[in-house]
Enzyme design. Structure first.
Site, PDB file in Angstrom:
ATOM      1  N   LYS A  45       0.847  -1.104  -0.067  1.00 57.28           N
ATOM      2  CA  LYS A  45      -0.009  -0.041   0.001  1.00 57.28           C
ATOM      3  C   LYS A  45       0.798   1.381   0.011  1.00 57.28           C
ATOM      4  O   LYS A  45       0.404   2.376  -0.340  1.00 57.28           O
ATOM      5  CB  LYS A  45      -0.768  -0.005   1.280  1.00 57.28           C
ATOM      6  CG  LYS A  45      -1.742  -1.337   1.228  1.00 57.28           C
ATOM      7  CD  LYS A  45      -2.754  -1.217   2.776  1.00 57.28           C
ATOM      8  CE  LYS A  45      -3.362  -2.478   2.916  1.00 57.28           C
ATOM      9  NZ  LYS A  45      -2.358  -3.663   3.433  1.00 57.28           N
ATOM     10  N   VAL A  90      -6.825  -2.790  -0.834  1.00 51.33           N
ATOM     11  CA  VAL A  90      -8.263  -2.583  -0.029  1.00 51.33           C
ATOM     12  C   VAL A  90      -8.860  -3.738  -0.017  1.00 51.33           C
ATOM     13  O   VAL A  90      -9.254  -4.199  -1.261  1.00 51.33           O
ATOM     14  CB  VAL A  90      -9.012  -1.229  -0.540  1.00 51.33           C
ATOM     15  CG1 VAL A  90     -10.221  -1.448   0.262  1.00 51.33           C
ATOM     16  CG2 VAL A  90      -8.254  -0.069  -0.376  1.00 51.33           C
ATOM     17  N   LEU A 127     -10.720  -8.952  -2.458  1.00 52.92           N
ATOM     18  CA  LEU A 127     -12.305  -8.593  -2.537  1.00 52.92           C
ATOM     19  C   LEU A 127     -12.383  -7.459  -3.632  1.00 52.92           C
ATOM     20  O   LEU A 127     -11.371  -6.567  -3.631  1.00 52.92           O
ATOM     21  CB  LEU A 127     -12.798  -8.015  -1.338  1.00 52.92           C
ATOM     22  CG  LEU A 127     -13.239  -9.184  -0.145  1.00 52.92           C
ATOM     23  CD1 LEU A 127     -13.616  -8.227   1.094  1.00 52.92           C
ATOM     24  CD2 LEU A 127     -13.961 -10.120  -0.583  1.00 52.92           C
ATOM     25  N   GLU A 169       0.190  -8.570  12.624  1.00 51.67           N
ATOM     26  CA  GLU A 169       1.473  -8.485  12.068  1.00 51.67           C
ATOM     27  C   GLU A 169       2.536  -9.000  13.361  1.00 51.67           C
ATOM     28  O   GLU A 169       1.975  -9.047  14.593  1.00 51.67           O
ATOM     29  CB  GLU A 169       1.865  -6.955  12.019  1.00 51.67           C
ATOM     30  CG  GLU A 169       1.188  -6.233  10.789  1.00 51.67           C
ATOM     31  CD  GLU A 169       1.551  -6.932   9.403  1.00 51.67           C
ATOM     32  OE1 GLU A 169       2.935  -7.072   9.299  1.00 51.67           O
ATOM     33  OE2 GLU A 169       0.846  -6.722   8.534  1.00 51.67           O
ATOM     34  N   ASP A 211      -3.208   0.760   9.268  1.00 53.32           N
ATOM     35  CA  ASP A 211      -3.718   0.094   8.037  1.00 53.32           C
ATOM     36  C   ASP A 211      -5.026   0.386   7.651  1.00 53.32           C
ATOM     37  O   ASP A 211      -5.201   0.639   6.304  1.00 53.32           O
ATOM     38  CB  ASP A 211      -3.709  -1.505   8.349  1.00 53.32           C
ATOM     39  CG  ASP A 211      -4.282  -2.369   7.326  1.00 53.32           C
ATOM     40  OD1 ASP A 211      -3.410  -2.205   6.282  1.00 53.32           O
ATOM     41  OD2 ASP A 211      -5.187  -3.044   7.256  1.00 53.32           O
ATOM     42  N   LYS A 265      -6.093   2.623   3.798  1.00 52.45           N
ATOM     43  CA  LYS A 265      -7.057   2.016   2.788  1.00 52.45           C
ATOM     44  C   LYS A 265      -8.211   3.035   2.703  1.00 52.45           C
ATOM     45  O   LYS A 265      -8.463   3.257   1.427  1.00 52.45           O
ATOM     46  CB  LYS A 265      -7.651   0.875   3.343  1.00 52.45           C
ATOM     47  CG  LYS A 265      -6.859  -0.219   3.434  1.00 52.45           C
ATOM     48  CD  LYS A 265      -7.573  -1.689   4.050  1.00 52.45           C
ATOM     49  CE  LYS A 265      -6.574  -2.727   4.142  1.00 52.45           C
ATOM     50  NZ  LYS A 265      -6.991  -4.050   5.014  1.00 52.45           N
TER      51      LYS A 265
END
Length: 826
Positions: free
Chosen positions: A587, A617, A621, A675, A686, A690
């Site tokens: 990302k 993201v 999906l 993590e 995170d 996104k």
């Protein structure tokens, strides 16, 4: 009648000569034949070396001569192996007589310390004479055969070393010979010398490069044979140089025009002069492989049948060692008044022009010549145009180390988009085109590029016109959890992808320590294990990896970044400039500060490279693709809210108060769902990333600092190295978390860590979500995203599914690779 010509590789030694005899004896059963042979492999060069040494007065020519004599006599003895002694003896006598004449001529050159062009031709032609005597002697063991010296048949001028054939006289001589030969040797096979001819007064000449093929075509045309067969050491005429283009294939059929264009632009199987005599009489010419006679070969004729490769092009070829001279006039009249002088000057200097391109609006003209002629061309042009150059009315530019790439095909005539496809395929990989030309017949498009781009250019153009598959090479960095699963998926799907017309090759694989680069391709199933073998890998070096990709012939390439590295993201610009697309779950690129982000996106645009990051993201999906589709369809995004962290989703799905939150968190880490330092998940960064990525997708200029983030790690626990003591210390804050949970239960809500994008603002925080709200229906580590738009106002569009883990992320990366294959034009 059929004429069969065998090249030097076919006459290389006793084994190959036996193979030639087998082919000839099979053919003569069906119809009368005539044979033309080249010198045995390497002999013509050896003869020229002899002449050079003799002319310099060096005794070395004796050694070279003896090697030539030994080669032929030993070949004769190996062929006969003690059998047919009378024929062998007669053959040896003829060979020794020829060799004696050759030695005497070389002695004469040595005494004179020079070799006149006529002597050069006389001596150079001994290779064919020796080969014809050798082969005819062996053939006589099985069928009547007679050696025929074509100096008695082919008449030329006295332009020694590249004589011009006098067609009328030659045809008359050959037809008179045919009548006499048929009467005196009714059943015999004539074995003729290629390459050599003679002037009308009997002086030996040679026909220049590929002269034996030319001899065959001349004789075949004069005899009006049914077909001329050229037997060589390749299966036919290839669609491109098979030494440079792995997917080159034998073209089953060519028209005369196509074959002449290909040969003119560097195809090595045939010379343009060879085709002219057979074309004039519409005699088919078949190129066959002596060592694979079962191969169909390439048929060159006036009419082509439907090809198995329905491309409008028939082949791609090239000419190396080219210099591009550009003539630029300062006035409109300069080009129009000086073109005739320019070409007359070059013609008088015997400088061949391979390519011409004129841009009248710029008053300029570009020509391509052999690099060996460049210095002479400069001298004569500067002499003839001395006044214009002095007055600066014209300027002469020169670009060395160039090559011509030409695509040829009768089917190109009248078909739109041919040039566009060719230029786009090269432009996609950043290959600059120096000049362009298209023949008036429309079955040749030629362009000039840098020689260093040769292999890449030929592969790209060949793929664009002939490859039924879509090709993609992968450079994967990051062979950890996601990367290793991706490689396994690729290995499992390779056969299926091939069946669907996708040719994916793992070009390189790397982790933070080691890397392996293999242009032939790496088995993805073995990629991770390979990185543990130091003898098969090298130390990881991103610059080396980028340079290898820049020079790769298997194109296009995609850089698959399966790391979380910020340092690697800062090298994306270099990766793009090396010609690679980028596919990544990382990302970091999409949340760069806006100036850097915009510069990177512009880099992708300028270099026409794709950037695919679907997994940024929602892992696997279709969140970002759905968002893009809504925007592309003209919808307006009103609100986006969702559970965007798989780890936080899992935590709050299982935190029900029966166990302390710290204990649930610890178990989640043990299960591998956080993590290595779970504080990264609890920080909310995170989710914030996104949100920023989605905000930028819908056109907002948002930075990470603009997101209102609730960090679930108390401030006093945020610094220092993570250890097991974290959970003990975190337990002190259990009451706060317990209080929030109890509040939710009393109000028919559930705890969810929610990211929201609304009215240009973003926040990421722990929220009490009503039990009937879409975000309440998550399970395990589900992500769920609700998009409220102009068209989805009453009921938001909801996307839900597993949103974390190596498998779904790798699946998303794999989907992006397939998406890239569909995006690529060829």
């Amino acid at each position: 009648m059929k004429l069969m010509k065998f090249g030097g590789s076919s006459m290389a030694n006793a084994k190959t000569i036996r193979q030639v005899a087998h082919i000839v004896l099979s053919a003569v059963k069906n119809e009368p034949i005539c044979i033309v042979v080249s010198a045995c492999q390497g002999v013509t060069n050896a003869l020229l070396n002899c002449i050079e040494q003799a002319a310099l007065g060096r005794k070395k020519f004796h050694t070279l001569y003896k090697a030539i004599a030994k080669q032929h006599l030993e070949c004769l003895h190996e062929l006969f192996a003690g059998k047919h002694r009378n024929i062998e003896a007669a053959g040896e006598k003829k060979l020794r007589a020829l060799l004696s004449d050759l030695e005497n001529l070389l002695e004469g050159v040595s005494l004179l310390r020079e070799a006149a062009p006529s002597a050069l031709d006389h001596i150079a032609g001994f290779g064919e004479r020796l080969a014809a005597e050798l082969f005819s002697s062996w053939l006589q063991c099985f069928h009547p055969a007679v050696c025929v010296d074509t100096r008695e048949l082919i008449v030329t001028d006295d332009h020694f070393t590249a004589a011009n054939v006098k067609n009328t006289e030659t045809t008359r001589h050959i037809r008179h010979w045919q009548k006499r030969f048929t009467e005196t040797h009714p059943d015999a096979i004539p074995v003729m010398t290629g390459f050599i001819a003679a002037t009308e007064d009997g002086r030996s000449t040679t026909l220049g490069r590929n002269g034996s093929d030319y001899s065959a075509a001349i004789i075949g045309a004069a005899l009006d044979v049914r077909i001329v067969e050229i037997w060589t050491d390749v299966d036919g005429v290839y669609s491109a140089d098979p030494n440079l283009v792995d997917e080159a294939f034998v073209v089953p059929e060519l028209s005369y025009e196509e074959a002449m264009e290909l040969s003119h632009f560097g195809a090595k199987v045939l010379h343009p002069a060879t085709l002219a005599p057979v074309r004039d009489r519409e005699i088919p010419l078949l190129v066959k492989n002596t060592f694979r006679p079962e191969a169909e070969g390439t048929l060159i004729s006036a009419v082509k049948k439907d090809s198995a490769h329905p491309s409008p092009a028939s082949g791609i070829t090239s000419i190396d060692d080219i210099t591009l001279l550009s003539w630029i006039g300062r006035r409109r009249t300069e080009i129009s008044t000086t073109v005739e002088r320019l070409f007359r000057t070059l013609s008088e200097a015997n400088i061949n022009v391979f390519f011409i391109s004129q841009a009248s609006s710029q008053h300029s003209l570009s020509i391509a010549i052999r690099s060996c002629d460049a210095e002479r061309a400069r001298e004569v042009i500067r002499e003839v145009f001395k006044a214009e150059l002095k007055q600066r009315w014209i300027r002469l530019d020169e670009k060395a180390d160039q090559m011509i790439v030409a695509i040829v095909g009768d089917g190109m005539r009248g078909v739109p988009g041919i040039a566009g496809k060719m230029f786009h395929s090269l432009g996609q990989q950043g290959i600059s085109i120096r000049a362009i030309a298209q023949g008036a017949s429309e079955h040749n498009i030629s362009l000039v590029i840098d020689t260093k781009q040769k292999a890449r250019a030929l592969n790209l153009v060949h793929d664009a016109f002939f490859s039924g598959d879509k090709k993609l090479g992968l450079v994967l960095v990051g062979a950890g959890n996601v990367g290793s699963i991706f490689l396994n998926m690729l290995a499992e799907q390779m056969t299926t992808l091939r069946a669907k017309g996708f040719n994916i090759r793992l070009y390189a694989v790397a982790n933070s320590r080691r890397m392996r680069i293999d242009p032939a391709g790496i088995d993805p199933a073995k990629g991770v294990a390979l990185l543990n073998q130091t003898n098969k890998t090298e130390t990881y070096n991103l610059d080396r990896l980028i340079d290898a990709a820049r020079d790769a012939d298997f194109l296009p390439l995609a850089f698959v970044d399966c790391t979380a590295s910020s340092e690697l993201v800062h090298r994306y610009s270099d990766i793009i400039r090396a010609g690679m697309h980028i596919v990544t779950p990382n990302k970091k690129a999409n949340v760069l500060p806006m100036p850097a982000y915009r510069a990177l996106m512009e880099e992708f645009r300028q270099h026409d490279r794709f950037f695919l990051y679907q997994t940024n993201v929602g892992a696997g999906l279709p969140v970002l693709s759905t968002l893009k589709d809504l925007l592309a369809g003209g919808d307006r995004i009103i609100r986006i809210e969702g559970v965007l962290s798989g780890t936080l989703s899992y935590l709050f799905n299982y935190y029900d108060g029966t166990k302390p939150f710290a204990e649930v968190l610890k178990q989640t880490q043990i299960d591998g769902l956080t993590e290595p330092d779970p504080r990264e998940d609890l920080s909310g960064m995170d989710v914030a990333r996104k949100l920023v990525i989605m905000a930028r997708e819908i056109g907002l200029s948002m930075e990470l600092k603009d997101v209102d983030i609730e960090n679930l790690v108390p401030e006093e626990l945020r610094t220092g190295k993570f250890s097991e003591h974290f959970y003990t210390r975190y337990a002190k804050f259990e009451k706060t978390m317990q209080k929030k949970l109890e509040h939710c239960k009393k109000n028919n809500c559930v705890l969810r860590y929610v990211g929201t994008l609304f009215e240009g603002k973003a926040k990421a925080c722990l929220e009490a979500v009503p039990n009937n709200h879409p975000l309440a229906f998550t399970r395990a580590s589900d992500n769920i995203i609700a998009m409220t738009t102009d068209r989805y106002q009453a009921t938001p569009l909801v996307i839900q599914g597993l949103g974390a883990g190596g498998v779904v992320t790798a699946m998303g990366v794999f989907s992006d690779v397939l998406r890239l294959l569909h995006y690529l034009p060829y």
